[in-house]
Design an enzyme around this catalytic site. Structure first.
Site, PDB file in Angstrom:
ATOM      1  N   LYS A 141     104.957 -52.649  74.762  1.00  0.00           N
ATOM      2  CA  LYS A 141     103.695 -53.289  75.143  1.00  0.00           C
ATOM      3  C   LYS A 141     102.458 -52.468  74.739  1.00  0.00           C
ATOM      4  CE  LYS A 141     105.347 -56.117  78.962  1.00  0.00           C
ATOM      5  NZ  LYS A 141     105.186 -56.495  80.364  1.00  0.00           N
ATOM      6  N   ASN A 171     101.234 -58.210  76.008  1.00  0.00           N
ATOM      7  CA  ASN A 171     102.540 -58.852  76.190  1.00  0.00           C
ATOM      8  C   ASN A 171     102.656 -60.177  75.437  1.00  0.00           C
ATOM      9  OD1 ASN A 171     101.061 -60.611  77.816  1.00  0.00           O
ATOM     10  ND2 ASN A 171     102.728 -60.865  79.273  1.00  0.00           N
ATOM     11  N   ASP A 185     100.158 -60.566  82.045  1.00  0.00           N
ATOM     12  CA  ASP A 185     100.859 -60.073  83.244  1.00  0.00           C
ATOM     13  C   ASP A 185      99.938 -60.065  84.473  1.00  0.00           C
ATOM     14  OD1 ASP A 185     103.324 -59.645  82.009  1.00  0.00           O
ATOM     15  OD2 ASP A 185     102.768 -57.629  81.356  1.00  0.00           O
ATOM     16  N   ARG A 212     104.037 -41.920  93.694  1.00  0.00           N
ATOM     17  CA  ARG A 212     104.812 -40.680  93.846  1.00  0.00           C
ATOM     18  C   ARG A 212     104.130 -39.547  93.088  1.00  0.00           C
ATOM     19  NH1 ARG A 212     110.677 -40.852  91.191  1.00  0.00           N
ATOM     20  NH2 ARG A 212     109.373 -41.320  89.394  1.00  0.00           N
TER      21      ARG A 212
END
Ligand code: ATR
Length: 289
Positions: free
Chosen positions: A69, A90, A105, A155
């Site tokens: 992408k 995309n 998206d 994270r």
């Protein structure tokens, strides 16, 4: 003058997992359009040649999936505003030999959100879990649509911070913050959150634990998981138990495909047919594996 063949498709590596061929071929049949949609597995060293072949062969439109992408952008003639901001494409349309890249998206997410919750992202505060490609597309589109406030919890904090920096530079009116998923920072902002979105892959496996404490879920929050297999992740199950409205990733997948189809053909496809095809296919194959 460019001549087209009635071919659509998807480039990826691997690509055999893609559900797009089922959706697109079904709507072509349903609408009596003469297109055929083919999955093309493209080796990394061939991506440039493959993109050139769109022009040379006169293929009308191509979807791009993992891992291309971002990499595909260098080979295109023009890139839409959204795709530039997201940094990923995309969908490619061959417009008389000019290859134009879009990203559907983020818009697919917004359409799914609006359809299911009969509201818009403006005046809503979002907490996004994850800072990968899917998160980038969703967050960028949310900012373009004027979401009130966005928190990104990840994270790796630096990945969330990079998205914040990029958004601040390009869509300066956005109110957006990065949080460390491993700290207690979420506890301090959870009462402000209207919509929680999981964009990570955590929840795909039966053994995956929740990324956030389930005590943070409540009936005041809309909870969306962009995972579509399984149809109900642990996050959605727990959110439902607390009385929250929930949504899985099927509609986002349907709407990103519908928007691509419209870019290629100018025809708005029947959403319910796409949705039904996708679910039937998932039920018959993937979920039985
Ligand atoms: P995609 O392009 O599908 O969004 P990706 O770019 O690989 O996928 O992004 C995956 C996201 O899931 C990232 O935010 C990743 O966090 P890091 O930035 O720290 O890598 C997150 N993710 C993956 N595995 C995770 C785990 N075990 N715990 C928490 N977050 C995880």
């Amino acid at each position: 003058m460019q001549k087209y063949i009635n071919l659509l498709g998807i480039f990826g590596y691997p690509v055999s997992h893609s559900l797009s061929p089922y959706m697109h071929n079904k709507i072509c049949k349903e609408l009596n359009l003469p297109y055929f949609y083919v999955p093309f597995e493209i080796l990394p060293e061939n991506l440039g040649f493959a993109v050139k072949s769109i022009r040379i062969l006169g293929i009308k439109g191509i979807n791009i999936t993992i891992p291309y992408k971002e990499k595909v952008m260098q080979y295109l003639d023009k890139i839409s505003k959204e795709a530039k901001l997201i940094g990923a494409v995309n969908t490619i349309i061959n417009d008389s030999g000019k290859l134009i890249g879009y990203n559907t998206d983020g818009k697919g997410f917004i359409k799914a959100f609006e359809k299911n919750f009969k509201t818009t992202p403006s005046c809503k505060t979002f907490l996004i879990l994850g800072a990968g490609g899917a998160a980038k597309a969703i967050i960028t589109q949310l900012c373009l649509e004027g979401a009130k406030k966005i928190f990104i919890a990840n994270r790796t904090l630096s990945n969330a911070k990079n998205i914040v920096l990029n958004i601040k530079k390009n869509i300066p009116y956005s109110e957006i913050y990065a949080l460390d998923l491993n700290s207690n920072e979420i506890n301090n902002i959870i009462s402000e959150i209207d919509v929680l979105v999981n964009t990570t892959s955590i929840g795909m496996k039966k053994t995956d634990a929740l990324l956030i404490n389930n005590e943070l879920l409540s009936n005041k929050t809309i909870v969306i998981d962009i995972i579509y297999n399984p149809r109900e992740t642990l996050l959605l199950k727990e959110a439902k138990k607390k009385g929250a409205k929930t949504l899985n990733g099927i509609d986002m997948l349907v709407f990103q495909g519908a928007l691509a189809f419209e870019i290629w053909t100018g025809v708005k496809p029947p959403i319910e047919v796409m949705r039904k095809t996708l679910i039937e296919h998932m039920f018959n194959t993937i979920e039985k594996r």
